[in-house]
Motif scaffolding. Structure first.
Motif, short mmCIF file in Angstrom:
data_model
loop_
_atom_site.label_atom_id
_atom_site.label_comp_id
_atom_site.label_asym_id
_atom_site.label_seq_id
_atom_site.Cartn_x
_atom_site.Cartn_y
_atom_site.Cartn_z
N ALA A 70 42.22 80.48 -11.67
CA ALA A 70 42.79 81.72 -11.30
C ALA A 70 42.46 82.23 -9.90
CB ALA A 70 42.86 82.65 -12.38
N SER A 71 41.19 81.97 -9.34
CA SER A 71 40.70 82.51 -8.65
C SER A 71 41.37 82.13 -7.28
CB SER A 71 39.01 82.35 -8.13
OG SER A 71 38.58 83.08 -9.37
N GLY A 72 41.86 80.89 -7.30
CA GLY A 72 42.34 80.23 -6.02
C GLY A 72 44.06 80.15 -6.09
N ARG A 73 44.55 80.68 -7.38
CA ARG A 73 45.94 80.43 -7.41
C ARG A 73 46.65 81.97 -7.69
NH1 ARG A 73 47.06 74.91 -8.49
NH2 ARG A 73 48.86 75.34 -9.76
N ASN A 74 45.98 82.71 -7.50
CA ASN A 74 46.59 84.15 -8.08
C ASN A 74 47.48 84.81 -6.99
OD1 ASN A 74 44.79 86.23 -6.30
ND2 ASN A 74 43.11 84.91 -7.31
N GLY A 75 47.82 85.96 -7.25
CA GLY A 75 48.86 86.52 -6.85
C GLY A 75 48.42 87.17 -5.31
N SER A 262 50.65 82.51 -15.81
CA SER A 262 51.36 83.21 -14.93
C SER A 262 51.91 82.37 -13.88
CB SER A 262 50.57 84.48 -14.38
OG SER A 262 51.47 85.20 -13.53
N PHE A 263 53.04 82.54 -13.20
CA PHE A 263 53.78 81.46 -12.29
C PHE A 263 53.99 82.14 -11.09
CE2 PHE A 263 54.62 80.08 -16.66
CZ PHE A 263 54.10 78.86 -16.52
N ILE A 264 54.02 81.63 -9.92
CA ILE A 264 54.18 81.95 -8.45
C ILE A 264 55.22 81.02 -7.92
CG2 ILE A 264 53.43 82.98 -6.26
CD1 ILE A 264 50.73 83.63 -7.93
N TYR A 292 55.28 90.49 -9.78
CA TYR A 292 54.56 90.91 -8.58
C TYR A 292 55.03 90.06 -7.28
CZ TYR A 292 51.73 86.97 -10.66
OH TYR A 292 51.15 85.79 -11.04
N PHE A 293 54.97 90.78 -6.13
CA PHE A 293 55.44 89.90 -5.18
C PHE A 293 54.99 90.43 -3.74
CE2 PHE A 293 58.60 92.68 -7.15
CZ PHE A 293 59.11 93.23 -5.92
N ARG A 294 55.08 89.64 -2.69
CA ARG A 294 54.53 90.19 -1.38
C ARG A 294 54.94 88.94 -0.43
NH1 ARG A 294 49.53 87.82 0.51
NH2 ARG A 294 48.79 86.29 -0.79
N LYS A 295 55.12 89.68 0.86
CA LYS A 295 55.28 88.50 1.97
C LYS A 295 53.92 88.13 2.63
CE LYS A 295 58.04 90.68 4.89
NZ LYS A 295 59.02 90.98 5.77
N THR A 296 53.77 86.71 3.04
CA THR A 296 52.64 86.53 3.75
C THR A 296 52.87 86.75 5.25
OG1 THR A 296 53.68 84.36 4.50
CG2 THR A 296 52.80 84.36 2.08
N THR A 298 53.08 84.82 7.34
CA THR A 298 54.15 84.11 8.04
C THR A 298 55.32 84.17 7.67
OG1 THR A 298 53.44 82.11 6.78
CG2 THR A 298 52.57 82.12 9.11
N GLY A 299 55.53 85.21 6.61
CA GLY A 299 57.00 85.70 6.22
C GLY A 299 57.43 85.18 4.90
N GLU A 300 56.53 84.18 4.41
CA GLU A 300 57.06 83.41 2.80
C GLU A 300 57.13 84.70 1.96
OE1 GLU A 300 55.55 80.13 5.39
OE2 GLU A 300 55.04 82.26 5.01
N LEU A 301 58.09 84.60 0.91
CA LEU A 301 58.05 85.47 -0.12
C LEU A 301 57.07 84.76 -1.21
CD1 LEU A 301 58.99 88.21 -1.32
CD2 LEU A 301 60.78 86.97 -2.04
N LEU A 302 56.14 85.49 -1.59
CA LEU A 302 55.39 84.92 -3.02
C LEU A 302 55.82 85.91 -3.93
CD1 LEU A 302 51.80 84.14 -1.60
CD2 LEU A 302 54.00 82.71 -1.20
N PHE A 303 56.36 85.15 -4.93
CA PHE A 303 56.91 85.91 -6.33
C PHE A 303 56.28 85.60 -7.33
CE2 PHE A 303 59.65 87.49 -9.37
CZ PHE A 303 60.14 88.43 -9.24
N GLY A 304 55.56 86.41 -7.99
CA GLY A 304 54.79 86.07 -9.37
C GLY A 304 55.49 86.71 -10.45
#
Length: 429
Positions: A70-75, A262-264, A292-296, A298-304
């Motif tokens: 989880a430490s390297g793959r979370n939101g 949990s999936f992203i 949970y979601f956010r933009k990086t 560089t603009g990618e939407l990360l949606f979990g």
């Protein structure tokens, strides 16, 4: 060659955007140390760094590669405080303990950002987080939360958002109100994880990947951690496996920490004209099965999110997340999804972290319940400081009453399905 984690599904956007990911050797023979650490996530690596930097001989082993859990793959959201809002914790733990837990979470936030700066780790920090209400009747509790933190917790960084203001900040009319927090933000967690691993190794910690712990036992006054190719013998042991703890290795922890999948998904970069999260904040909603979601940067939407009715590892992760994205952003229902991945979040029944001694000299830490980016890093540091005689703050968590899930480790999966199904239904009504 692209690395596929053996313990979690999918290739993450985080991994795909790394410039380098150091590899560490397997443990090939028996060895000894002052402290052995099982688990190479934030907790284990922070403990390893602080111990090694103070002259302690440390061996850390991980069943996969650093960052596969989880430490390297979370939101990547830092958040503020613990899982429960402070005013809710007051009724359960009393105002003084609630304030102590809030303070420790703020210290954790400062520590994370200072650690990254000190060690030159580019974690892609972006400021701001918005918590949004998916039900109309939550407006009073949201307003009360803003007032409580400003008046009783000396935290003036929250502001209440009306429905219109929430729509403007999100670029979506799906939610009824929100809270904007300018005292926190979001990061690239795998960059932090890898940088922490480098810092620990540089300080002298011996790190071994692809080295699974099979058994832990006391032997001749010390503790032996056995693996396939060798045994690590130490005076003290930290088990830092969180949502990946296995019952055969430590049944006491497995009975109290339940893994939730949990999936992203990561989309192609969204454009300014699409008016999604124009302020760059991360977002979490009020559902029990949280989205949970956010933009990086560089603009990618990360949606979990988490779909309660899917299999533990669905064949097409992106299909379920695309549906949830479209509920909030209908215009994105056909957006390209470039990466989709999953992993385990470790939760406890009261949604508070677990710190307990499973036998003399062996401490287990986990169950961060969705607040692991901040708290797991800091608990690893506190564990090291406790062994070094520098702090006793970890006792705050050790003193919490964390009961086992009904049926213990054996019933975790059926209980997980029933619980998520029930709460998913509650979230809809």
């Amino acid at each position: 060659m692209t690395w596929q984690s053996p313990i979690a599904p999918g290739i993450s956007w985080y991994q795909a955007t790394l410039e380098e990911r150091p590899a560490y050797p397997r443990l090939e023979e028996s060895t000894s140390a002052d402290v052995a650490i099982v688990g190479g996530g934030f907790t284990g690596l922070q403990a390893a760094y602080h111990l090694a930097a103070n002259g302690t001989d440390v061996v850390l082993i991980d069943a996969a590669r650093l960052g596969d859990g989880a430490s390297g793959r979370n939101g990547g959201q830092l958040g503020t405080g613990q899982h429960w809002w402070p005013e809710d914790m007051e009724s359960k733990l009393g105002p003084e303990r609630s304030k102590a837990f809030f303070r420790i979470a703020e210290d954790a936030k400062s520590h994370l950002l200072d650690f990254a700066k000190t060690h030159g780790i580019n974690i892609d920090f972006q400021p701001g987080q918005i918590s949004v209400a998916h039900k109309r009747n939550m407006e009073f509790s949201f307003k009360n939360h803003v007032e409580a933190l400003a008046e009783r917790y000396d935290y003036p960084h929250l502001s209440f958002l009306s429905k219109h203001e929430t729509e403007e900040r999100l670029g979506s009319n799906r939610y009824f109100c929100g809270i904007r927090d300018i005292g926190t933000g979001h990061i690239h967690p795998l960059k932090l994880l890898i940088g922490t691993g480098k810092a620990a190794a540089t300080a002298g910690a011996r790190i071994f990947e692809m080295t699974k712990a099979d058994n832990i036992e006391q032997k001749e006054g010390r503790i032996a951690v056995s693996t396939e190719r060798g045994t690590v013998t130490a005076d003290r042991v930290l088990i830092a496996c969180n949502g990946y703890i296995e019952e055969h290795l430590e049944p006491g922890t497995a009975a109290k920490v339940m893994p939730i999948r949990s999936f992203i998904a990561a989309t192609r970069p969204v454009t300014k004209s699409e008016k999604i999260l124009p302020g760059g904040e991360s977002v979490d909603d009020s559902r029990f099965v949280v989205r949970y979601f956010r933009k990086t940067k560089t603009g990618e939407l990360l949606f979990g999110g988490r779909e309660a009715y899917t299999a533990d590892q669905p064949k097409d992760i992106s299909k379920h997340l695309r549906r949830q994205i479209a509920e909030i952003y209908p215009a994105l229902k056909k957006i390209e999804i470039t990466h989709a991945w999953g992993g385990n979040v470790g939760i406890t029944m009261p949604r508070r972290p677990l710190v307990h001694e499973i036998m003399p000299g062996v401490t287990s830490i986990g169950g961060f319940s969705g607040h692991g980016v901040l708290l797991s890093n800091y608990c690893g540091k506190l564990f090291a400081e406790e062994l070094l005689g520098q702090s006793s703050e970890l006792d705050l968590y050790r003193d919490l009453d964390i009961p086992a899930f009904p049926g213990g480790g054996a019933l975790r999966k059926p209980l997980l399905f029933l619980a998520l199904t029930w709460f998913s239904l509650r979230d809809r009504f």
